[in-house]
Motif scaffolding. Structure first.
Motif, PDB file in Angstrom:
ATOM      1  N   ARG A  66      -8.456  -3.684  -6.857  1.00  0.00           N
ATOM      2  CA  ARG A  66      -9.919  -2.638  -5.991  1.00  0.00           C
ATOM      3  C   ARG A  66      -8.818  -2.119  -5.166  1.00  0.00           C
ATOM      4  O   ARG A  66      -9.146  -0.512  -5.364  1.00  0.00           O
ATOM      5  CB  ARG A  66     -10.544  -3.355  -5.319  1.00  0.00           C
ATOM      6  CG  ARG A  66     -11.991  -3.864  -6.192  1.00  0.00           C
ATOM      7  CD  ARG A  66     -12.593  -3.043  -7.480  1.00  0.00           C
ATOM      8  NE  ARG A  66     -13.206  -3.862  -8.523  1.00  0.00           N
ATOM      9  CZ  ARG A  66     -12.990  -4.073  -9.716  1.00  0.00           C
ATOM     10  NH1 ARG A  66     -11.890  -3.266 -10.082  1.00  0.00           N
ATOM     11  NH2 ARG A  66     -13.577  -4.898 -10.205  1.00  0.00           N
ATOM     12  N   LEU A  67      -8.166  -2.280  -4.871  1.00  0.00           N
ATOM     13  CA  LEU A  67      -6.941  -2.047  -3.899  1.00  0.00           C
ATOM     14  C   LEU A  67      -6.098  -0.794  -4.626  1.00  0.00           C
ATOM     15  O   LEU A  67      -5.841   0.862  -4.140  1.00  0.00           O
ATOM     16  CB  LEU A  67      -5.481  -2.623  -3.426  1.00  0.00           C
ATOM     17  CG  LEU A  67      -4.297  -2.145  -2.241  1.00  0.00           C
ATOM     18  CD1 LEU A  67      -5.484  -1.638  -1.185  1.00  0.00           C
ATOM     19  CD2 LEU A  67      -3.536  -3.536  -1.335  1.00  0.00           C
ATOM     20  N   LEU A  68      -5.419  -1.394  -5.299  1.00  0.00           N
ATOM     21  CA  LEU A  68      -4.856  -0.239  -6.399  1.00  0.00           C
ATOM     22  C   LEU A  68      -5.753   0.893  -6.344  1.00  0.00           C
ATOM     23  O   LEU A  68      -4.939   2.344  -7.023  1.00  0.00           O
ATOM     24  CB  LEU A  68      -4.039  -0.855  -7.794  1.00  0.00           C
ATOM     25  CG  LEU A  68      -3.728   0.101  -8.417  1.00  0.00           C
ATOM     26  CD1 LEU A  68      -2.344   0.741  -8.077  1.00  0.00           C
ATOM     27  CD2 LEU A  68      -3.363  -1.356 -10.089  1.00  0.00           C
TER      28      LEU A  68
ATOM     29  N   GLN B 185       0.943  -1.396   0.132  1.00  0.00           N
ATOM     30  CA  GLN B 185      -0.401   0.208  -0.026  1.00  0.00           C
ATOM     31  C   GLN B 185       0.412   0.666  -0.039  1.00  0.00           C
ATOM     32  O   GLN B 185       0.433   2.773  -0.755  1.00  0.00           O
ATOM     33  CB  GLN B 185      -1.293   0.107   1.434  1.00  0.00           C
ATOM     34  CG  GLN B 185      -2.404   1.389   1.068  1.00  0.00           C
ATOM     35  CD  GLN B 185      -1.706   2.668   1.596  1.00  0.00           C
ATOM     36  OE1 GLN B 185      -0.493   2.250   2.503  1.00  0.00           O
ATOM     37  NE2 GLN B 185      -1.243   3.727   1.443  1.00  0.00           N
ATOM     38  N   PRO B 186       2.103   1.506   0.848  1.00  0.00           N
ATOM     39  CA  PRO B 186       2.921   2.486   0.820  1.00  0.00           C
ATOM     40  C   PRO B 186       3.386   3.417  -0.673  1.00  0.00           C
ATOM     41  O   PRO B 186       3.366   3.999  -1.208  1.00  0.00           O
ATOM     42  CB  PRO B 186       4.108   2.372   1.633  1.00  0.00           C
ATOM     43  CG  PRO B 186       3.585   1.395   3.138  1.00  0.00           C
ATOM     44  CD  PRO B 186       2.083   0.037   1.578  1.00  0.00           C
ATOM     45  N   ASP B 187       3.916   1.903  -1.805  1.00  0.00           N
ATOM     46  CA  ASP B 187       4.404   1.828  -2.546  1.00  0.00           C
ATOM     47  C   ASP B 187       3.492   2.348  -3.825  1.00  0.00           C
ATOM     48  O   ASP B 187       3.939   3.278  -4.477  1.00  0.00           O
ATOM     49  CB  ASP B 187       4.766   0.923  -2.833  1.00  0.00           C
ATOM     50  CG  ASP B 187       6.517   0.137  -2.543  1.00  0.00           C
ATOM     51  OD1 ASP B 187       7.166   0.445  -1.934  1.00  0.00           O
ATOM     52  OD2 ASP B 187       5.530  -0.612  -1.207  1.00  0.00           O
ATOM     53  N   ILE B 188       2.195   1.940  -3.515  1.00  0.00           N
ATOM     54  CA  ILE B 188       1.251   2.553  -4.299  1.00  0.00           C
ATOM     55  C   ILE B 188       0.743   3.540  -4.494  1.00  0.00           C
ATOM     56  O   ILE B 188       1.054   4.200  -5.283  1.00  0.00           O
ATOM     57  CB  ILE B 188      -0.091   1.622  -4.078  1.00  0.00           C
ATOM     58  CG1 ILE B 188       0.227  -0.217  -4.738  1.00  0.00           C
ATOM     59  CG2 ILE B 188      -1.208   2.119  -4.939  1.00  0.00           C
ATOM     60  CD1 ILE B 188      -1.050  -1.198  -3.806  1.00  0.00           C
TER      61      ILE B 188
ATOM     62  N   GLY C 286      -8.034   0.237 -15.091  1.00  0.00           N
ATOM     63  CA  GLY C 286      -8.463  -1.297 -14.420  1.00  0.00           C
ATOM     64  C   GLY C 286      -9.523  -2.503 -15.506  1.00  0.00           C
ATOM     65  O   GLY C 286      -9.747  -1.785 -15.802  1.00  0.00           O
ATOM     66  N   LEU C 287      -8.974  -3.490 -16.265  1.00  0.00           N
ATOM     67  CA  LEU C 287      -9.500  -4.624 -16.681  1.00  0.00           C
ATOM     68  C   LEU C 287      -9.272  -5.770 -16.205  1.00  0.00           C
ATOM     69  O   LEU C 287      -8.625  -6.027 -15.124  1.00  0.00           O
ATOM     70  CB  LEU C 287      -8.727  -4.839 -18.364  1.00  0.00           C
ATOM     71  CG  LEU C 287      -9.179  -6.069 -19.378  1.00  0.00           C
ATOM     72  CD1 LEU C 287     -10.873  -5.538 -19.286  1.00  0.00           C
ATOM     73  CD2 LEU C 287      -8.231  -5.991 -19.989  1.00  0.00           C
ATOM     74  N   VAL C 288     -10.323  -6.389 -16.455  1.00  0.00           N
ATOM     75  CA  VAL C 288     -10.425  -7.837 -15.063  1.00  0.00           C
ATOM     76  C   VAL C 288     -11.272  -8.772 -16.145  1.00  0.00           C
ATOM     77  O   VAL C 288     -12.344  -8.284 -17.296  1.00  0.00           O
ATOM     78  CB  VAL C 288     -11.946  -7.136 -14.132  1.00  0.00           C
ATOM     79  CG1 VAL C 288     -12.030  -8.910 -13.644  1.00  0.00           C
ATOM     80  CG2 VAL C 288     -11.854  -6.884 -13.003  1.00  0.00           C
ATOM     81  N   LEU C 289     -10.656  -9.426 -16.445  1.00  0.00           N
ATOM     82  CA  LEU C 289     -11.092 -10.937 -17.622  1.00  0.00           C
ATOM     83  C   LEU C 289     -12.007 -11.759 -17.347  1.00  0.00           C
ATOM     84  O   LEU C 289     -11.325 -12.321 -15.945  1.00  0.00           O
ATOM     85  CB  LEU C 289      -9.946 -10.920 -18.048  1.00  0.00           C
ATOM     86  CG  LEU C 289      -9.555 -10.410 -19.163  1.00  0.00           C
ATOM     87  CD1 LEU C 289      -7.697 -10.482 -19.703  1.00  0.00           C
ATOM     88  CD2 LEU C 289      -9.945  -9.125 -19.765  1.00  0.00           C
ATOM     89  N   PRO C 290     -13.317 -12.168 -17.703  1.00  0.00           N
ATOM     90  CA  PRO C 290     -13.947 -12.878 -16.393  1.00  0.00           C
ATOM     91  C   PRO C 290     -13.599 -14.288 -17.260  1.00  0.00           C
ATOM     92  O   PRO C 290     -12.547 -14.253 -18.311  1.00  0.00           O
ATOM     93  CB  PRO C 290     -15.592 -12.895 -17.119  1.00  0.00           C
ATOM     94  CG  PRO C 290     -15.243 -11.311 -17.561  1.00  0.00           C
ATOM     95  CD  PRO C 290     -14.186 -11.187 -18.074  1.00  0.00           C
TER      96      PRO C 290
END
Length: 273
Positions: free
Chosen positions: A220-222, A193-196, A232-236
């Motif tokens: 989602r965190l990113l 998280q700190p790096d992001i 963001g791309l989510v591939l089913p």
């Protein structure tokens, strides 16, 4: 026409790394730098680098980290901060030795984490963007279960034999990765998280919905924590290897991202100086 692979060896800190190039040299076009997964190597990218060079017009550069592929060995056990050390100490030397001028870091799995740590640790003017395939930013129990299953497959199944086709020392490659992730202290040591929060370049992140090693919560965190632009791309139906499970979708997304990135800020690959 497919880009021919050009094999090279890099001298880094007294050791030698296996590496390869496809497509234009760094003085002719920006470079896509490939950072492999926890069990990956140059050869395990298969035909993806040449397809990537053809789709984007960029040069593509890949290397095997110490202890992987045909690179020199690494000491075991790996420190729990091995990805941070790779991102902050080794990767800058690799970019220097390879002569990279302008690049996008494309990391898969552990390689995605390494790319994020590097971009969150330095304002490296060579790095213009990140492409993260199934990256890890924190530890999930489901991912640990998959890593425990990989250990069983290595010890009693055919995983060791399959890795031996790509690694000089498959035991070193496997145990370095598996031992660190399954160490009880790893979840405390691995929190990106700190790096992001300190990444300042655009990011394309691609996550398979059926990935046993990580859920969409990584993406989602990113999206929540980053101040930089995130696509963001989510591939089913796609697992842990989006570039192999859904290559056309990945190539299209990466090509659009890099075309937009370099088209906005500097001459594109076709007319780069």
């Amino acid at each position: 026409m497919a880009a021919a692979r050009r094999n090279v060896r890099l001298e880094i800190g007294g050791g030698r790394l296996e590496a390869a190039w496809w497509g234009p040299e760094p003085e002719a076009a920006p470079t896509m730098v490939l950072l492999h997964e926890g069990l990956g190597s140059v050869s395990l990218w298969r035909d993806f680098p040449e397809r990537l060079a053809a789709a984007t017009g960029l040069g593509v550069f890949a290397y095997s980290r110490f202890g992987y592929g045909q690179s020199d060995p690494a000491a075991l056990p790996r420190p729990l901060t091995y990805m941070h050390e790779e991102a902050r100490e080794v990767l800058p030397r690799v970019l220097d030795a390879a002569g990279v001028r302008r690049c996008v870091l494309l990391g898969h799995s552990d390689g995605g984490s390494i790319a994020a740590i590097h971009a969150g640790s330095f304002q490296d003017t060579r790095v213009r963007g990140l492409v993260l395939l199934a990256p890890h930013f924190f530890v999930e129990e489901a991912g640990l279960a998959a890593i425990r299953a990989a250990k069983q497959a290595f010890e009693t199944g055919d995983l060791r034999a399959r890795l031996a086709r790509h690694h000089r020392d498959p035991d070193l490659a496997f145990r370095g990765w598996n031992g660190a992730w399954l160490d009880p202290g790893f979840p405390r040591a691995f929190d990106l998280q700190p790096d992001i929060a300190h990444i300042r370049v655009p990011v394309l992140a691609i996550q398979g919905e059926a990935d046993p090693y990580g859920t969409v919560e990584q993406l989602r965190l990113l999206e929540r924590e980053a101040y930089c632009p995130v696509d963001g791309l989510v591939l089913p139906g796609v697992g842990h290897n989006p570039h192999q499970d859904a290559p056309e979708a990945v190539l299209a997304a990466v090509s659009e991202f890099t075309g937009r990135l370099f088209g906005l800020h500097e001459p594109g690959p076709a007319n780069a100086q």
